[in-house]
Motif scaffolding. Structure first.
Motif, PDB file in Angstrom:
ATOM      1  N   ARG A 238       0.766  -0.887   0.333  1.00  0.00           N
ATOM      2  CA  ARG A 238      -0.183   0.003   0.218  1.00  0.00           C
ATOM      3  C   ARG A 238       0.618   1.031   0.492  1.00  0.00           C
ATOM      4  O   ARG A 238       0.680   2.122  -0.902  1.00  0.00           O
ATOM      5  CB  ARG A 238      -0.928  -0.228   0.920  1.00  0.00           C
ATOM      6  CG  ARG A 238      -1.967  -1.532   0.921  1.00  0.00           C
ATOM      7  CD  ARG A 238      -3.040  -0.311   2.098  1.00  0.00           C
ATOM      8  NE  ARG A 238      -2.886  -0.929   3.200  1.00  0.00           N
ATOM      9  CZ  ARG A 238      -2.700  -2.487   3.918  1.00  0.00           C
ATOM     10  NH1 ARG A 238      -3.437  -3.235   3.175  1.00  0.00           N
ATOM     11  NH2 ARG A 238      -2.664  -2.365   5.512  1.00  0.00           N
ATOM     12  N   GLU A 239       1.850   1.403   0.984  1.00  0.00           N
ATOM     13  CA  GLU A 239       2.960   2.595   0.894  1.00  0.00           C
ATOM     14  C   GLU A 239       3.621   2.787  -0.568  1.00  0.00           C
ATOM     15  O   GLU A 239       3.517   3.261  -1.133  1.00  0.00           O
ATOM     16  CB  GLU A 239       3.949   2.318   1.730  1.00  0.00           C
ATOM     17  CG  GLU A 239       3.498   1.863   3.262  1.00  0.00           C
ATOM     18  CD  GLU A 239       4.510   1.833   4.062  1.00  0.00           C
ATOM     19  OE1 GLU A 239       4.420   1.725   5.199  1.00  0.00           O
ATOM     20  OE2 GLU A 239       5.789   1.185   3.542  1.00  0.00           O
ATOM     21  N   ARG A 240       3.961   1.980  -1.267  1.00  0.00           N
ATOM     22  CA  ARG A 240       4.396   1.338  -2.775  1.00  0.00           C
ATOM     23  C   ARG A 240       2.944   2.425  -3.640  1.00  0.00           C
ATOM     24  O   ARG A 240       3.957   2.514  -4.475  1.00  0.00           O
ATOM     25  CB  ARG A 240       5.072   0.408  -3.314  1.00  0.00           C
ATOM     26  CG  ARG A 240       5.532  -0.133  -4.143  1.00  0.00           C
ATOM     27  CD  ARG A 240       5.555  -1.611  -4.583  1.00  0.00           C
ATOM     28  NE  ARG A 240       4.712  -2.437  -4.999  1.00  0.00           N
ATOM     29  CZ  ARG A 240       4.437  -3.837  -5.511  1.00  0.00           C
ATOM     30  NH1 ARG A 240       5.188  -4.535  -4.618  1.00  0.00           N
ATOM     31  NH2 ARG A 240       3.403  -4.190  -5.750  1.00  0.00           N
ATOM     32  N   ALA A 241       1.976   1.943  -3.618  1.00  0.00           N
ATOM     33  CA  ALA A 241       1.247   2.207  -4.607  1.00  0.00           C
ATOM     34  C   ALA A 241       0.770   3.765  -3.501  1.00  0.00           C
ATOM     35  O   ALA A 241       0.821   4.627  -4.789  1.00  0.00           O
ATOM     36  CB  ALA A 241      -0.295   1.712  -4.092  1.00  0.00           C
ATOM     37  N   ALA A 242       0.940   4.138  -2.834  1.00  0.00           N
ATOM     38  CA  ALA A 242       0.703   6.163  -2.160  1.00  0.00           C
ATOM     39  C   ALA A 242       1.836   6.021  -3.192  1.00  0.00           C
ATOM     40  O   ALA A 242       1.804   7.705  -3.389  1.00  0.00           O
ATOM     41  CB  ALA A 242       1.198   5.470  -0.968  1.00  0.00           C
ATOM     42  N   GLY A 243       3.464   5.645  -3.331  1.00  0.00           N
ATOM     43  CA  GLY A 243       4.980   6.802  -3.643  1.00  0.00           C
ATOM     44  C   GLY A 243       4.638   6.437  -5.260  1.00  0.00           C
ATOM     45  O   GLY A 243       5.601   6.229  -6.061  1.00  0.00           O
ATOM     46  N   GLY A 244       3.180   5.835  -6.137  1.00  0.00           N
ATOM     47  CA  GLY A 244       3.391   5.888  -6.981  1.00  0.00           C
ATOM     48  C   GLY A 244       3.516   4.588  -8.108  1.00  0.00           C
ATOM     49  O   GLY A 244       3.412   3.966  -8.696  1.00  0.00           O
ATOM     50  N   GLY A 245       3.550   3.671  -7.288  1.00  0.00           N
ATOM     51  CA  GLY A 245       4.299   2.250  -7.985  1.00  0.00           C
ATOM     52  C   GLY A 245       2.938   0.985  -7.426  1.00  0.00           C
ATOM     53  O   GLY A 245       1.948   1.737  -7.621  1.00  0.00           O
ATOM     54  N   ALA A 246       3.028  -0.055  -7.701  1.00  0.00           N
ATOM     55  CA  ALA A 246       2.014  -1.037  -7.590  1.00  0.00           C
ATOM     56  C   ALA A 246       1.321  -1.116  -7.298  1.00  0.00           C
ATOM     57  O   ALA A 246       2.125  -1.056  -5.926  1.00  0.00           O
ATOM     58  CB  ALA A 246       2.309  -2.427  -8.505  1.00  0.00           C
ATOM     59  N   ALA A 247       0.051  -1.250  -7.070  1.00  0.00           N
ATOM     60  CA  ALA A 247      -0.638  -1.517  -5.705  1.00  0.00           C
ATOM     61  C   ALA A 247      -1.074  -2.886  -4.742  1.00  0.00           C
ATOM     62  O   ALA A 247      -0.157  -3.412  -4.086  1.00  0.00           O
ATOM     63  CB  ALA A 247      -1.446  -0.567  -5.459  1.00  0.00           C
ATOM     64  N   ASP A 248      -1.372  -3.806  -6.126  1.00  0.00           N
ATOM     65  CA  ASP A 248      -1.327  -5.254  -6.058  1.00  0.00           C
ATOM     66  C   ASP A 248      -0.074  -6.012  -5.578  1.00  0.00           C
ATOM     67  O   ASP A 248       1.273  -5.762  -6.635  1.00  0.00           O
ATOM     68  CB  ASP A 248      -2.209  -5.964  -7.485  1.00  0.00           C
ATOM     69  CG  ASP A 248      -3.385  -5.030  -7.865  1.00  0.00           C
ATOM     70  OD1 ASP A 248      -4.307  -4.444  -6.939  1.00  0.00           O
ATOM     71  OD2 ASP A 248      -3.584  -4.963  -8.601  1.00  0.00           O
ATOM     72  N   LEU A 249      -0.410  -6.959  -5.257  1.00  0.00           N
ATOM     73  CA  LEU A 249       0.373  -8.075  -4.775  1.00  0.00           C
ATOM     74  C   LEU A 249       0.296  -9.334  -4.916  1.00  0.00           C
ATOM     75  O   LEU A 249      -0.540  -9.408  -3.779  1.00  0.00           O
ATOM     76  CB  LEU A 249       1.963  -7.480  -3.552  1.00  0.00           C
ATOM     77  CG  LEU A 249       2.733  -8.839  -3.148  1.00  0.00           C
ATOM     78  CD1 LEU A 249       3.847  -7.965  -3.522  1.00  0.00           C
ATOM     79  CD2 LEU A 249       2.736  -7.909  -1.787  1.00  0.00           C
ATOM     80  N   MET A 250       0.745  -9.930  -5.288  1.00  0.00           N
ATOM     81  CA  MET A 250       0.554 -11.692  -5.157  1.00  0.00           C
ATOM     82  C   MET A 250       1.401 -12.446  -3.790  1.00  0.00           C
ATOM     83  O   MET A 250       2.509 -12.251  -4.195  1.00  0.00           O
ATOM     84  CB  MET A 250       0.364 -12.253  -6.548  1.00  0.00           C
ATOM     85  CG  MET A 250      -0.053 -13.650  -6.284  1.00  0.00           C
ATOM     86  SD  MET A 250      -2.220 -14.614  -6.419  1.00  0.00           S
ATOM     87  CE  MET A 250      -2.531 -13.717  -7.471  1.00  0.00           C
ATOM     88  N   LEU A 251       1.045 -12.842  -3.087  1.00  0.00           N
ATOM     89  CA  LEU A 251       1.694 -13.668  -2.391  1.00  0.00           C
ATOM     90  C   LEU A 251       1.675 -15.131  -2.316  1.00  0.00           C
ATOM     91  O   LEU A 251       0.503 -16.206  -2.396  1.00  0.00           O
ATOM     92  CB  LEU A 251       2.164 -12.887  -0.599  1.00  0.00           C
ATOM     93  CG  LEU A 251       1.975 -11.895  -0.478  1.00  0.00           C
ATOM     94  CD1 LEU A 251       2.022 -11.169   1.454  1.00  0.00           C
ATOM     95  CD2 LEU A 251       3.840 -11.617  -1.320  1.00  0.00           C
ATOM     96  N   GLU A 252       3.001 -16.000  -2.149  1.00  0.00           N
ATOM     97  CA  GLU A 252       2.834 -17.470  -2.833  1.00  0.00           C
ATOM     98  C   GLU A 252       3.676 -17.924  -1.923  1.00  0.00           C
ATOM     99  O   GLU A 252       4.869 -17.697  -1.714  1.00  0.00           O
ATOM    100  CB  GLU A 252       3.386 -17.221  -4.066  1.00  0.00           C
ATOM    101  CG  GLU A 252       3.332 -19.034  -4.894  1.00  0.00           C
ATOM    102  CD  GLU A 252       4.039 -18.615  -6.065  1.00  0.00           C
ATOM    103  OE1 GLU A 252       3.828 -17.441  -6.591  1.00  0.00           O
ATOM    104  OE2 GLU A 252       4.400 -20.080  -6.827  1.00  0.00           O
ATOM    105  N   ALA A 253       3.531 -18.872  -1.406  1.00  0.00           N
ATOM    106  CA  ALA A 253       4.184 -19.700  -0.636  1.00  0.00           C
ATOM    107  C   ALA A 253       4.817 -20.782  -0.982  1.00  0.00           C
ATOM    108  O   ALA A 253       3.944 -22.034  -1.963  1.00  0.00           O
ATOM    109  CB  ALA A 253       3.503 -20.502   1.081  1.00  0.00           C
ATOM    110  N   SER A 254       5.825 -21.657  -1.081  1.00  0.00           N
ATOM    111  CA  SER A 254       6.417 -23.403  -1.859  1.00  0.00           C
ATOM    112  C   SER A 254       7.016 -23.575  -0.553  1.00  0.00           C
ATOM    113  O   SER A 254       7.775 -22.772   0.621  1.00  0.00           O
ATOM    114  CB  SER A 254       7.641 -22.391  -2.494  1.00  0.00           C
ATOM    115  OG  SER A 254       8.668 -21.962  -2.429  1.00  0.00           O
TER     116      SER A 254
END
Lengths: 295, 295, 295, 295, 295, 295
Positions: A238-254
């Motif tokens: 969310r901070e990244r998005a606020a700074g103009g970056g991408a908002a979405d983030l997929m988290l995957e475990a392996s």
């Protein structure tokens, strides 16, 4: 849900031809006496499981006998009981015996994967977490073994090296850190390609999100560690998005053992990827039975 | 014993090229930043087993980097301990990462077969009975999966439909009985091709020997039934020879569970064939580790 | 920026072999007198442009003469002036003349695309908007013509039907509306695959964002319409994220004439896709000159 | 005149299969929802031109749906008006969208060549001089792009390096002059193969005729120079015939700008060869429109 | 005379790979014990003849052992005496035995053709009439069996259906007579393609010349009939030229028994075509001998 | 006897496609005028012989015209008289002429082999000795030329290097003698593979039997020598069996001139192998005749 579909494209048909040639070689020595005689046969499941590859079996038989009559009694992705009849065939006897082994080998392998995937998916039921496969597939069978994972209820991870980018430890080390590596890959990749970073520590995961990764593959974390880390990474996104970056983030475990799937699913991740259904599954036991010859 | 050998023939090389293309597709999106940089890597066994496919891995990497330096530390057919280093590589970084998955997938699958075969062969040690594979192999991998069985200490059964004839239940029914079927197949087959008959009952086995079979595959008999049947069939073969027929007779059991191998071996048969190592084995766990980049 | 790279993979090498065979056919009738004689040649640009395909030319000549010495004086993606020498060759005379036309044809076509792309990209300079290609490429040359777009400074759109999903008017109509279509495609696609929706009206664009599209391709809107629509779609994306959906949204314009690129770039979109460099460009004029024979 | 014909030979069909595979890759992600639904579509010309490749489009769709119904409304080589409907299709929806781009790309490129060729041919109307293409064709498309030239009213030059011999400057220099070069090539070439010599000066043209060339390609001469040279070369050919040599002589001009065709045609030459229609033409704009789904 | 040359193009190399695969199949069972041992061997002629295919043999061995050392002692097209050593090889023992049969089969067949051709050519010595082959060649060996004819001193007729047009009886009947047929073919063929008409009577031959044929194939005429007909046709050709048509005319006889070659050569024709060297020749007997193993 | 059968497998169909492409190249220049016209034709034998390859001819024509109607009047393996009509065809005129030469070439070659084989087999009639072929076959035609031998009444020897092992002089020398060589090959070969040893002296033959060979190939012995040797070897085989080894022994003679077949057959051997029908036979003369066009 739309059932999985598998068009027999020209490229796939070429593979089927090659697999028949592999077994037939310079000619089926035993079939000689059967040429021109019509035969009937059916396929039976000898153990319970999930079917995958029925249309491939039909296509294989048809390559040797274009007039073959075939009736699939079970669709791909559907469950099979032990003893269940799944396919009925009628056609040239020599063609039926010449394609038999190739067809069974293919469908037994694919159904084994679908069956094992379905069992893993069942462990995640209700969690909202999806089960993804990996690129650990048998050479030559990538498309079909990915299809088998879908038949078992899984979702496919990237199909090859060209439909998404994944930065691993060595890519990062070689490129001068995650930020530089992400920038270099973004510059050359097609714009729709997602960029995934594999992280083996909290610090790497944090750096990956900051560098703009679309997804982070969290490898060999404990469920507890993930439970703590996931919310932190979502805040960073969310901070990244606020700074103009991408908002979405997929988290995957392996790196998750099959009996731990439920524990990991509770950690807040989006999906779990595993090669277990492809590297540790048995073939589903199927058998072809012939009726007495008609003519 | 002569160790198994695996020349990289033009036909095999063509398969290796195809398998690389399957994973690379339209280009490795992630490798872009690594082009032209020399990297070093090695392979580790993460579990104990028997290696199979080392030269294939080297050939795969060399197809993407002809100048690659490779050193195999373990020969095919030799045992691996967990943690053992088996292969060292030095070459173009982009080539190493682009071929990594394909090479690992192939060698992990083959080594899984070799490992499982070796365990089955161990059950037969001292019995003088050999363990044979079957035609249940992954489509496209017939030659290599047969080689894996040899690496595990097994012997290959026929390689395809063209190097030996095997009459099964349906062939016999369709041809008017075993004598007619044997005669029909002999007439058309190359003279060196052996003729095997699959028998599911004592009567069928007897008929097969009388009809001149070179070998009888005794399917799903109990060890006790075999112990009684085998000497009888050997007597019949001697009678057959006295009548001008073939004297030699190979007796083979199938449908044997892995934990019953020793019991069957005591029955007097010559070999036991099983698909277990190909259809119910896990891939051997191997891993590729990169050293920090040199340049 | 990392310059574009083009490894000569086994699949690409197979294409190069096929293209040589296409021109050589049953043998180069004219080259007979040149066999075994070493020749020197160089390539000249006869018009200014951007080079693309130099390493392909070298690879083509090497397929006919593995001992060929080649020196590329200009890297792919770099500008060429009229009269500039870009490649020097020394090797078997018969090989040089037999590969000449194929190599020139390929590099002239690719450099024509790179040159045209660079001109379009120049129109967008400073705008922050990227120029993307399309799937309008010559059959057989997809990978290379996409590479040419990168050499010209463009970014690639999806590479084929399998690395991203794009719902067009007919998909939407057939699937019962955009929400149903998006759901159906998401269910079967690999999770990293982005989902793009093509919209020809404001209502369609709004529906696409609400349905969860990762990107909307806005086709044949005016710059003014886009300027009004883009902020509204971005607001909708934020609302979507607040409701648990994806936050990121890529907005792409198509149907843009080359002389309108700057006007569209000011509308707030992220990228503009066009096939102009592939469907309306001339080949870059290059020539091969031979030095007098050495021996 | 017999209209051009284009049988779909096995070799051409193999190319069509490959081009579909190039776009479809590991599977059309978007088409999943359309499998099994019958769709109707038609093709429209969006600009005027000459059609080339209609039967190829039909063949491509049929490779994915053998039951497809197709109706070509315009034959290859016929003119198209903007807005004209040229092809009607009815078949499996997933097949129609999966082959759409490949089919359009191919026909748009070929029709662009046919259209440009027709415009050049129109400049020569009434002159009796024919317009020939060259070997500057897109790699992989030689046969089809030569066919496109015929559809536009042009005549094909040699199809490859093996159906006629053409001695260029470097061949001559390397072989010890035109007489020696002609003799060497004649000795090894099939007797029906014509021998063409490219000449860049009057002296070279004269030497070529004396050496027995069947044709002389006069490169970058002015119309005036040709007007003077052509009669002289025809006299030389008659003298050659009197001395026992060949009597016939084909004179061809190259290096001619499109707006100078008429001027060159008046010089007495037999044909003009140009690559303009292949290297400087735009694709003809065609579009595929879908009707609402039937089922 | 320039000796025939045979570059190992990518297309030819692909054939060589396929031929090795044909014999090796799933692996050379006997060679296993020879892997890694260096061996020396040489080839002997067991009968006199003309060599054809030496470089192919070397290329075949090198495909299995890239480090192989080979020394050709006789060039293609040169005579061989019985007992003469023609090739020396040193390399991997397993590679030498695996390629031995394929290499010998190819060179024995080609040398048989070259030898038979040379004998036919000798019958024509001093006559100025050339001996041409036909399209009667073994499927898959067209290019090589045409090369063999050149090695024997013959000249090639057209190489396939695409490098010259030949109108036979049925073409003429179907097209409404020779004039219409010639016009139809000329319109669609590349301008350098020669047009040959097969004539079985004097009337047909006359019609062919009048219709503008470049050559007339006079089939199954007697030497006497030809002696009368040839001058008449040459006169017609001159008249044709006077009327603005082509002046040159090639006259070819076919259907000639080997022992009548000299009689036909005296009739004034330009060349005689025959398939005898390809359809009625024995393979030249060659043998490969191994030296004792070095290591 | 069951007549030989030849299913058109996918692998064989691929070869047929390639052979058509070899002749057609970039397109049949002469057929242009015949496209779309239905034609009728038939095949005639111009000399007596044995037919082989009829179904291949039909398959070739069908590849160019799937609607072709064909009627085979003679089955493979049956005798042909001079003048006998053997095949009737009706279909697209352009397809018939385009496939004509390829089909005739193939069937003429194969029928030549069948005819020659039948003549050799006739020499052995009543002797109980079978005639076997060898691996001396034209590259690319192994399967078909082996089939031709069966059509002529012969039996096939091994089909390639992978279906039986044959130890020759050099194998024996390199492996430390026949016993060591036999052991090494047995260890790696599939268990059904027979092991043959070639012997050039009585001592070698004896050693081969003692070492456990399944068969001994007695090369270039006189009939008298064989008559003495054969009984001795059979005794040795019985002794071998008594010692626990194999009892059966196949004895084969090679190096036999056609006119000596009967003399050798009387020596007690089991079969005689010869390459004469493949390396010294003429093609059987067949011809295709067209009826006047229907439409």
């Amino acid at each position: 849900m739309t059932p999985p579909s598998l068009p027999i494209t020209p490229a796939l048909e070429a593979q089927l031809r090659g697999w028949l040639a592999e077994d037939i070689g310079r000619g089926d020595l035993t079939a000689a006496a059967l040429v021109g005689r019509t035969a009937q046969a059916h396929w039976l499941a000898k153990a319970p499981g999930v079917l995958c590859g029925g249309p491939l079996a039909v296509a294989l038989f048809r390559l040797l006998d274009p007039q073959l009559e075939a009736r699939l009694l079970v669709a791909d992705g559907e469950p099979l009981e032990a003893g269940q009849r799944l396919l009925e065939l009628s056609g040239d006897g020599a063609a039926l015996v010449a394609a038999e082994r190739t067809a069974l080998n293919l469908v037994m392998r694919l159904s084994g994967i679908a069956t094992a995937t379905a069992a893993l998916v069942a462990s995640l039921e209700g969690s909202g977490v999806r089960l993804a496969d990996t690129r650990k597939t048998t050479p030559g069978l990538r498309v079909l073994e990915k299809y088998a994972a879908r038949c078992g209820g899984g979702v496919n991870h990237r199909l090859g090296l060209d439909d998404a980018a994944m930065l691993k430890e060595n890519h990062l080390a070689w490129s001068g850190g995650v930020a530089a590596a992400v920038a270099a890959v973004r510059a050359g990749a097609p714009w729709p390609a997602r960029l995934i970073v594999e992280a083996e520590s909290e610090a790497e995961a944090v750096a990956a999100v900051r560098a703009g990764a679309d997804a982070v593959l969290l490898d060999e974390f404990s469920p507890e560690a993930l439970t703590a880390l996931v919310p932190r990474l979502r805040v960073l996104a969310r901070e990244r998005a606020a700074g103009g970056g991408a908002a979405d983030l997929m988290l995957e475990a392996s790196g998750v053992a099959p009996d731990q799937l439920a524990a990991y699913a509770a950690s807040g991740i989006d999906l779990i990827s595993t090669s277990a259904a492809h590297t540790r599954s048995a073939w589903l036991d199927l058998s072809m039975r012939f009726a007495p010859l008609l003519a």
